[in-house]
Motif scaffolding. Sequence first.
Motif, PDB file in Angstrom:
ATOM      1  N   LEU A 167       0.833  -1.194   0.000  1.00  0.00           N
ATOM      2  CA  LEU A 167       0.000   0.000   0.000  1.00  0.00           C
ATOM      3  C   LEU A 167       0.873   1.252   0.000  1.00  0.00           C
ATOM      4  O   LEU A 167       1.949   1.261   0.615  1.00  0.00           O
ATOM      5  N   THR A 168       0.414   2.288  -0.669  1.00  0.00           N
ATOM      6  CA  THR A 168       1.122   3.567  -0.675  1.00  0.00           C
ATOM      7  C   THR A 168       0.128   4.687  -0.397  1.00  0.00           C
ATOM      8  O   THR A 168      -0.810   4.906  -1.171  1.00  0.00           O
ATOM      9  N   VAL A 169       0.324   5.380   0.717  1.00  0.00           N
ATOM     10  CA  VAL A 169      -0.569   6.459   1.119  1.00  0.00           C
ATOM     11  C   VAL A 169       0.261   7.691   1.443  1.00  0.00           C
ATOM     12  O   VAL A 169       1.154   7.636   2.292  1.00  0.00           O
ATOM     13  N   ALA A 170      -0.005   8.773   0.734  1.00  0.00           N
ATOM     14  CA  ALA A 170       0.692  10.042   0.953  1.00  0.00           C
ATOM     15  C   ALA A 170       2.212   9.875   0.875  1.00  0.00           C
ATOM     16  O   ALA A 170       2.955  10.517   1.621  1.00  0.00           O
ATOM     17  N   GLY A 171       2.667   8.997  -0.012  1.00  0.00           N
ATOM     18  CA  GLY A 171       4.095   8.807  -0.207  1.00  0.00           C
ATOM     19  C   GLY A 171       4.739   7.811   0.730  1.00  0.00           C
ATOM     20  O   GLY A 171       5.958   7.628   0.690  1.00  0.00           O
ATOM     21  N   TYR A 172       3.961   7.139   1.570  1.00  0.00           N
ATOM     22  CA  TYR A 172       4.509   6.172   2.528  1.00  0.00           C
ATOM     23  C   TYR A 172       4.089   4.757   2.140  1.00  0.00           C
ATOM     24  O   TYR A 172       2.915   4.493   1.882  1.00  0.00           O
ATOM     25  N   LYS A 173       5.050   3.862   2.114  1.00  0.00           N
ATOM     26  CA  LYS A 173       4.767   2.458   1.880  1.00  0.00           C
ATOM     27  C   LYS A 173       4.238   1.848   3.178  1.00  0.00           C
ATOM     28  O   LYS A 173       4.860   1.978   4.236  1.00  0.00           O
ATOM     29  N   LEU A 174       3.112   1.180   3.081  1.00  0.00           N
ATOM     30  CA  LEU A 174       2.466   0.645   4.268  1.00  0.00           C
ATOM     31  C   LEU A 174       2.095  -0.822   4.084  1.00  0.00           C
ATOM     32  O   LEU A 174       1.782  -1.262   2.985  1.00  0.00           O
ATOM     33  N   SER A 175       2.129  -1.528   5.187  1.00  0.00           N
ATOM     34  CA  SER A 175       1.595  -2.881   5.238  1.00  0.00           C
ATOM     35  C   SER A 175       0.277  -2.832   6.007  1.00  0.00           C
ATOM     36  O   SER A 175      -0.066  -1.825   6.635  1.00  0.00           O
ATOM     37  N   LEU A 176      -0.436  -3.924   5.990  1.00  0.00           N
ATOM     38  CA  LEU A 176      -1.663  -3.990   6.776  1.00  0.00           C
ATOM     39  C   LEU A 176      -1.365  -3.876   8.266  1.00  0.00           C
ATOM     40  O   LEU A 176      -2.117  -3.246   9.015  1.00  0.00           O
ATOM     41  N   ASN A 177      -0.260  -4.459   8.701  1.00  0.00           N
ATOM     42  CA  ASN A 177       0.135  -4.311  10.103  1.00  0.00           C
ATOM     43  C   ASN A 177       0.480  -2.879  10.460  1.00  0.00           C
ATOM     44  O   ASN A 177       0.252  -2.437  11.586  1.00  0.00           O
ATOM     45  N   ASP A 178       1.057  -2.138   9.499  1.00  0.00           N
ATOM     46  CA  ASP A 178       1.347  -0.723   9.743  1.00  0.00           C
ATOM     47  C   ASP A 178       0.058   0.031  10.042  1.00  0.00           C
ATOM     48  O   ASP A 178       0.005   0.863  10.953  1.00  0.00           O
ATOM     49  N   ILE A 179      -0.977  -0.243   9.258  1.00  0.00           N
ATOM     50  CA  ILE A 179      -2.245   0.450   9.463  1.00  0.00           C
ATOM     51  C   ILE A 179      -2.842   0.092  10.813  1.00  0.00           C
ATOM     52  O   ILE A 179      -3.274   0.971  11.577  1.00  0.00           O
ATOM     53  N   GLN A 180      -2.845  -1.198  11.137  1.00  0.00           N
ATOM     54  CA  GLN A 180      -3.444  -1.628  12.398  1.00  0.00           C
ATOM     55  C   GLN A 180      -2.626  -1.176  13.611  1.00  0.00           C
ATOM     56  O   GLN A 180      -3.146  -0.521  14.520  1.00  0.00           O
ATOM     57  N   GLN A 181      -1.346  -1.538  13.618  1.00  0.00           N
ATOM     58  CA  GLN A 181      -0.531  -1.348  14.819  1.00  0.00           C
ATOM     59  C   GLN A 181       0.049   0.065  14.961  1.00  0.00           C
ATOM     60  O   GLN A 181      -0.005   0.656  16.037  1.00  0.00           O
TER      61      GLN A 181
END
Length: 391
Positions: A167-181
């Motif tokens: 995932l890429t949001v506002a220039g940041y690479k994210l995982s599902l764990n990043d979103i949750q935790q």
Amino acid sequence: MIKQLLLITFTFCSLSAFAKIDKLPEEFSDFSLNRDIKVSYEDLDALLEITVLDMGMSDRSSRKSQSSIGTRMKSHKNNDTALEANRFLFESVSQSEIKDGFHKIRISLEKLPDEVSLNELSLDEQLAYWLNLYNTAMVEKLIEHYPIRDTEDLLFGDDSILEEEFLTVAGYKLSLNDIQQKIVFEKFGKKKPIVMYGFYQGNIGSPNLRNEAYKGSKVYHQLVDNGEEFVNSNRGMQIKRKNRLYVSKYYEQAKPLFDDFEADLREHLEDYAEGSMKSDVKYAKRFEVDIEDWSITDLYGTERSFGATASTNPAAMLNAVVSNSAAPVASDGSSSGMGAVNINFINDSIMMRTMNFGRFSPEMLEKIKKLNLKRQDNSGSVEIKDLDSNN
């Protein structure tokens, strides 16, 4: 020299465009008190409404026999939880172009900060956004790996989809764990652990996938609804021998939300438990994190036995769809709704809506435009001058 500067600038921008998230950046940590800007999820609503079967509250009943209501239904090893959790039409969706709808909505949600910065949204709108992005991406990944029956290795194995930074949001690479935790738990969960019930993970042992998107205007009501359903189900917690409290292993993911895990979680469960379970939770002498069910919530991924009286409520809905009924039986016994067999008939209209959908109404876009202009006016410019050496 100019070429070198351009190369350095390009390299820096390229790296920043794919920056990893270690702590909450300003784009994610800040928020607005202005509640005028509301994000629309009508496209996601339309997809979830036709692909998710809401099975209602658990009555804590267990599967009594190995008989099946359909030859395609598979056996389930956990009798206590086999009859619980909402179902998703994975088989039908995976064979239809509707699966592309979840991908397109996920991409659309990732691009939302291009229209308005996330920190211009209220906290409730931000929370709804992150939950919808997580769940849409989760469904997309599960469809990609379908058919599967057990999700444990998919979630926690060497190639965990929870750790994959896709995932890429506002220039940041994210995982599902990043979103949750790192985002939701860190920003919202410390004071409101109810947010943990917003993360569907594809299995019976996780909180429900709702048949509607989360909305900023009612996100906490939706989360409480999910929480009450989960706590008061066999997959959430069970009391055995009147003094032993067993809870779901899903709560291990929520440990950061509780300072004293056992004591605080027990208090949380007592708050949401219904009937005699309240006192059972309070006075249970043993506490064990032991309940798990990794079976995928596919309609055909588990066996359900309903018996002779299964003619209404969620059981009848499930039976009607499994039988490829064009008009499943509603909770009141009447024929209504749309069965799995009809999923392709609405494919074109759903996909067209997904492709052309905008997150904001024209009126909302006008507000965003004025907001951006105001921000530009307030930002001004800073001119740095050399100080006089005599001063």
